[in-house]
Design a protein around this motif. Structure first.
Motif: not given
Length: 314
Positions: A102-108, A143-148, A240-244
């Protein structure tokens, strides 16, 4: 293009590799995130340096550092068989959870823990089950934000090998609080010998990723191997998910997560806790990824943990 960073009498120096694997220094004071932030900067700097044909240092003789100091490190989970193997440390019948798809999960992770490809790696305080994790990280170039996903592909500048050293007993202990991982991943993340620009891999594009063989060895004994294109999520999907709802910036690292058979904990979950002993001082961990280089780090003793106590217990 391939870039590396090495120690010189004048301090750290970013360099471009020529066709003979010789480091040709770029102007003093440049670092990779700043270079990536300048659109066209890497190509222009590399072309100028290579045309100057100044004397260089062979890669094999250089005192290499991590190619960059990333401002942030996000480490994802994209290899389903690795995820299932890790889960079996807790539940012998565990598989890949539905949320994985469902999501590409990550941790910092900790950018201050960045280590070079040949640096020594201390055992984390209090750790008795020390482990490695073979990965590849994408490096953000714009840089980017809310990317597809389609937009995010243009924000990936290139790739570097990543070995996420992990204190497994510390990690599993802290994650019982349903937070983390934190201290289990806080001591060392080794980056590979070179940063390779994305265009260098286009001819090996395959499925979600690239058809590149990955290997990890302990004391020159092969422990695991996989193909990078076994990732279930693509690097643009990770970006894309990181920029959401936030920004990604030049130099940010987006780790692929550990490949199948790329760490001991996965193999412990699959074959039992005695499959291979944890890392200990004196062990040498080597990672290799086609076209991207690798790491070779010796484990050394670390420090003892100082006691920390709560103020009260109810």
């Amino acid at each position: 293009m391939r870039f590396a960073r090495h120690r010189t009498p004048q301090g750290p120096r970013l360099a471009v590799l020529d066709d003979e694997d010789v480091l040709i220094d770029l102007p003093e004071g440049l670092d990779l995130p700043a270079l990536l932030a300048d659109d066209g900067g890497p190509a222009a700097a590399a072309d100028t340096a290579l045309r100057a044909a100044s004397p260089g240092v062979p890669l094999i003789d250089a005192d290499l550092m991590a190619p960059l100091d990333p401002p942030t490190v996000r480490d994802f989970s994209t290899f389903p068989e690795h995820t299932a193997g890790i889960a079996r440390n807790i539940d012998a019948n565990a598989g890949v959870p539905e949320e994985f798809w469902e999501i590409p999960a990550f941790y910092f992770s900790n950018p201050y823990a960045t280590a070079g490809p040949h640096d020594t790696i201390p055992v984390p305080p209090g750790c008795e089950r020390f482990d490695f994790e073979l990965e590849v990280a994408a490096v953000v170039g714009r840089p980017g934000r809310d990317l597809t996903v389609e937009q995010a592909a243009e924000h990936i500048a290139g790739f570097v090998v990543l070995n996420d050293f992990s204190a497994r007993d510390v990690q599993f202990h802290e994650m019982r609080l349903r937070l983390g991982p934190a201290k289990g991943k806080d001591t060392a993340t080794a980056l590979g010998t070179v940063f390779v620009t994305a265009d260098e891999l286009l001819h090996r594009a395959s499925g979600t990723s690239y058809d590149l063989t990955m290997r990890v060895l302990v004391n020159d004994e092969e422990i695991g191997t996989d193909q990078l294109d076994n990732m279930a999520w693509s690097f643009p999907a990770l970006a894309a998910y990181a920029s959401r709802g936030t920004e990604i910036r030049p130099g940010d690292l987006l780790g692929s997560g550990t490949c199948r058979n790329g760490c001991l904990a996965e193999l412990w979950g699959r074959y039992g806790q005695d499959f291979h002993r944890p890392l200990r001082p004196g062990d040498v961990v080597t990672t290799e990824v086609e076209l991207l280089g690798g790491t070779r780090n010796r484990v050394v003793p670390g420090s003892a943990p100082h006691p920390i106590r709560p103020g009260s217990r109810t």
